[in-house]
Design an enzyme around this catalytic site. Sequence first.
Site, PDB file in Angstrom:
ATOM      1  CE1 TYR A 142     -32.982 -17.401 -25.032  1.00  0.00           C
ATOM      2  CE2 TYR A 142     -35.143 -17.821 -26.085  1.00  0.00           C
ATOM      3  CZ  TYR A 142     -34.215 -17.870 -24.778  1.00  0.00           C
ATOM      4  OH  TYR A 142     -34.693 -18.485 -23.813  1.00  0.00           O
ATOM      5  CE  LYS A 191     -20.349 -14.934 -14.748  1.00  0.00           C
ATOM      6  NZ  LYS A 191     -20.429 -15.148 -13.417  1.00  0.00           N
ATOM      7  CG  ASP A 223     -22.266 -15.241 -10.855  1.00  0.00           C
ATOM      8  OD1 ASP A 223     -22.729 -14.020 -10.670  1.00  0.00           O
ATOM      9  OD2 ASP A 223     -21.505 -15.597 -10.273  1.00  0.00           O
ATOM     10  CG  ASP A 247     -36.016 -18.420 -20.775  1.00  0.00           C
ATOM     11  OD1 ASP A 247     -37.109 -18.395 -20.717  1.00  0.00           O
ATOM     12  OD2 ASP A 247     -35.177 -19.505 -20.827  1.00  0.00           O
ATOM     13  CG  ASP A 251     -39.042 -20.039 -16.010  1.00  0.00           C
ATOM     14  OD1 ASP A 251     -39.986 -19.159 -16.726  1.00  0.00           O
ATOM     15  OD2 ASP A 251     -39.179 -21.270 -16.196  1.00  0.00           O
TER      16      ASP A 251
HETATM   17  C1  IPM Z   1     -40.488 -17.970 -22.466  1.00  0.00           C
HETATM   18  C2  IPM Z   1     -40.052 -19.413 -22.777  1.00  0.00           C
HETATM   19  C3  IPM Z   1     -39.717 -19.487 -24.299  1.00  0.00           C
HETATM   20  C4  IPM Z   1     -38.200 -18.724 -24.244  1.00  0.00           C
HETATM   21  C5  IPM Z   1     -39.485 -20.712 -25.016  1.00  0.00           C
HETATM   22  C6  IPM Z   1     -40.759 -21.475 -24.975  1.00  0.00           C
HETATM   23  C7  IPM Z   1     -38.781 -20.480 -26.310  1.00  0.00           C
HETATM   24  O1  IPM Z   1     -39.479 -20.111 -21.958  1.00  0.00           O
HETATM   25  O2  IPM Z   1     -41.171 -17.182 -22.987  1.00  0.00           O
HETATM   26  O3  IPM Z   1     -39.675 -17.648 -21.343  1.00  0.00           O
HETATM   27  O4  IPM Z   1     -37.273 -19.256 -23.864  1.00  0.00           O
HETATM   28  O5  IPM Z   1     -38.216 -17.499 -24.529  1.00  0.00           O
HETATM   29 MG    MG Z   2     -38.758 -18.955 -20.212  1.00  0.00          MG
END
Ligand code: IPM
Ligand code: MG
Length: 356
Positions: A142, A191, A223, A247, A251
Amino acid sequence: MNKNITVLSGDGIGPEIIAEAVKVLGRVGEKFGHSFAYTYVDIGGCSIDKYGVPITPEGMEKCLSADSVLLGAVGGPKWDIVPQSIRPEKALLAVRKELGLFANLRPTKLFPMLASASPLKESIVGNGIDLLIVRELTGGVYFGRHTTEEVDGETVATDIMSYSRHEIERIGRVAFETATKRRKKLASVDKANVLDTSRLWRSVMHSLAEEYPQVEYCDILVDNAAMQLVKNPGQFDVIVTENMFGDILSDEASMLTGSIGMMPSASLSSGTLGMYEPIHGSAPDIAGQDIANPLGTILSAAMMLRYSFDMAAEADAIESAVDTVLNRGFRTADIFTPDCEKVSCSAMGSLVAELI
Ligand code: IPM
Ligand code: MG
């Protein structure tokens, strides 16, 4: 105590969910004798529209000088076409970097009364899910150099992923300390069969593991971790990983419960300054309709009290009020099932506040 909170409501449903968290904090203040003062700063699309940048330098200053920062959500399709350099996400990354918020805590908990919302079978989630992802937030790909250039007649894009020992060690420490206060299990995701950053990551984690013999530690390749999260999520307590893996996995983890609107997060620095936000996005499709789920933001406010203000009893009061409201059958549209009572975003906030 008096605390100054900089509030970044953001875009879409951001202002609505933030209003409910502020309502609940107001009640906490009355009940426990604290006063919370709020400074509102534009971030994301609303700031681009007003100032041409996703956060102004003055806005950033107000985040840096606060006792903590509460964020709603940023972005939306309206700003998908703005130049890369001023995209709403840029502001989020800049705040993380400037405030030194290197440790992102993303808990995923299956509320038993919402188990039917999980997309996983009862046989998999039946034993409960209560895991915490500790994501490194200010390093890795990032924040590496990003370039797009012409090389030998074709376009080549490069993103550099780099980690230094101290960056890995400080996030590792947060993870081990956190595991010590929970069920004392830590899985470090990397990884290492491919990446040098992961091999360094793993060796630093192994040195730390020796300092924390009470924590049951394991390495897991990313993975495989993605697979294990849906195969047997109950095996995890704390998971620590680098920025981009975190990240993606966070999710995935948030979806296991089927109620992403409920999930809070904390981004912490080495001091007490932190930023707290729900993990869901700005949901522009339902903005302004008073139907969003404010519980992720309300629970983020609880994390703020716990981690930045050292107010554990106050945080417990919010969390148990949320449990009670759910147990009494109140649901926002996203978690509604026919045997329950559907309530608006603002009604949900009031129900929680009344129980504090
Ligand atoms: C998160 C989001 C952010 C990230 C984006 C919006 C840049 O997906 O906070 O997980 O990738 O960190
Ligand atoms: Mg995210």
